[in-house]
Design an enzyme around this catalytic site. Sequence first.
Site, PDB file in Angstrom:
ATOM      1  CD  GLU A  68      44.313  43.913  28.603  1.00  7.36           C
ATOM      2  OE1 GLU A  68      45.414  44.318  28.157  1.00  7.36           O
ATOM      3  OE2 GLU A  68      44.238  43.111  29.553  1.00  7.36           O
ATOM      4  CG  HIS A 137      41.801  41.698  39.572  1.00  8.38           C
ATOM      5  ND1 HIS A 137      43.099  42.074  39.817  1.00  8.38           N
ATOM      6  CD2 HIS A 137      41.861  40.806  38.550  1.00  8.38           C
ATOM      7  CE1 HIS A 137      43.903  41.438  38.976  1.00  8.38           C
ATOM      8  NE2 HIS A 137      43.184  40.676  38.198  1.00  8.38           N
TER       9      HIS A 137
END
Lengths: 336, 329
Positions: A68, A137
């Site tokens: 990321e 999540h």
Amino acid sequence: MSNQRESGTGETTYREAIRAAIREAMLEDPRVFLMGEDVGRYGGCYAVSKGLYEEFGPERVRDTPLSESVFVGAGIGAALGGMRPIVEVMSINFSLLCMDQIVNNAATIQHMSGGQFNIPLVIRMATGAGLQLAAQHSHSLEVLYAHIPGIRVVAPATLEDARGMLATALEDPDPVLIFEHAGLYNRPGQIAADAGAVDIDRAVVRRKGEDVTLITYGGSLYKTLDAAAALAEQGIHAEVIDLRSLRPLDEATLLDSVRRTQRAVVVDEGWRSGSLAAEVMARISEQAFYDLDAPLARVCSEEVPIPYAKHMEQAALPQTETIINTVKKCFGDRND
Amino acid sequence: MTTVTPISQAHALELLQGMVRIRRFEEKCAELYSAMKIRGFLHLYIGEEAIAVGVMQALRPEDSVAATYREHGHALARGLSMGSVMAEMYGKLEGCCRGRGGSMHLFDAATRFFGGSAIVAGGIPLSVGLALADKMQERANVNACFFGEGAAAEGEFHESINLATLWKLPVLFLCENNRYAMGTALERSESETDIHLKAQSYGLKSEVVDGMDVIAVEQAAQRACDAIRNGEGPYFLEFTTYRFRPHSMFDPELYREKAEVQAWKEKDPIKLFSQKLLADGLISDTDISRIEAKVQDEITAAVEYAEAGQWEAVEDLQRYVYSERGHHE
């Protein structure tokens, strides 16, 4: 498709609206490309980019390693180098791995350089709960980014915003973060065939009312609208405001409404402590305190990591019923 | 007379002057720090000048440079004016970043100098992205990225080398291994202390170069730039070097022995290079005196420029957070 504008309306979903926006941007501007984890061959974790890899090829729909920090940082660098990157971070929880790049580079370089450099970068990510994806999540961490000067933060809730915010974000000379609520991707509806760019500055009144202002954004909009419909049957006419832009906040629209209704409830899927709701309430208190007829109130997520089990997850989130009850409490004195 | 120095006299003088310019500038900065003209953190590059000066020889104006918070040398070698760098350190409006960045955040659009990052390894992904933009727009540029060996402990170092190699991006990775990440010796922080080997494991070309030898640096940078411009993908150079001064002005240097510092000072890149040039008969003592005098004049002018500079109006505080509409495309 989107580049062949037609009249009338068509059936779409939140997911398809975003895809159409990405596709249109890529067709219109060769500098635009999409980059992220599994955005290409896989079609996107939430299938947003399905088909784009086949249409635009691996150069413009770039599958990245699970890195990321570098792919967001590379988005910043590519923007500095004249491209118009759309970087997809699979989930807001994963974005913590690249928060350094967003907060320390994207948000600061213009300022540190005395205005010499600007970063026309768009970062999209899924946020929010409701899909039983548990505590890594499902969180609504938008407020972490809304805290940061130097970036713009938007949250599309409607099909029109899902379709139209991206084009405007790509036109913006500065970094724009778009938070897509994971629970909305399947949301169907009609959209005008010629739907296109929308502003990313203003909050919008989604339902008119004169008794109380309900302020929300993203995935909570529909729960709030449902609550407003139910309240109307009980004689309380709620105005519902969709913030749309979380940074900057459109104070004028909020204050105009609250000064009329004299009551406000904020609905925010983030946790209460240090929430966006807290910021909205503070601004109303600062600027419209003497217009208020009741204490400000809010409905936020319970302060637990989002659990997996469906009943527990739902218990942790703002619900229509909770919103209705919280609004009613604002009218407690009237019933005494 | 034959010379063992494989460069022209003019170029030798250019390299020497480049290093002396950084050395004397930073000595002045240290003095101005004590005089409280410069504040904040001040990280001196003294001892490492051969790297910035050598590498910049191989770069072209259209290439990009990203550096760390120890970047005065890189900024000067890249072509920022000494006055604009000094004024920046004073916090003056005439500084290269209007005083918004300071010593650790020097930026300059004209020379494609992208900072000045004070997050260790945080600037590396920027170079990867600049390289991606070059590749996608089919420009044969080099994107040079300086960082210390401390960066090898950060994930962004590994993520960046992997991605640049995977996508064959034109990045020149430049590791200045001065053996200490602030006060932590390499041996105390890395299980494998060979940094160039770590890089090599990602499958790109990687070399170790004597960072105290400006010619060795220049030649290595040239090799690397040629390969990158030739489309061979990224290249990694590790320079062995040493910082003669403390980490910053607050560092009491409890973590290293004076003897070690002294031993490295024997390898002073300016001293070694001048001695070599003198021995080779390529330059004379007069040339050195001339360089020193010229640099001194430049420093005097830079300090005068900074002293005469203005403070930015506080009313402008909110500027440069977001683009001013109409200023950018």
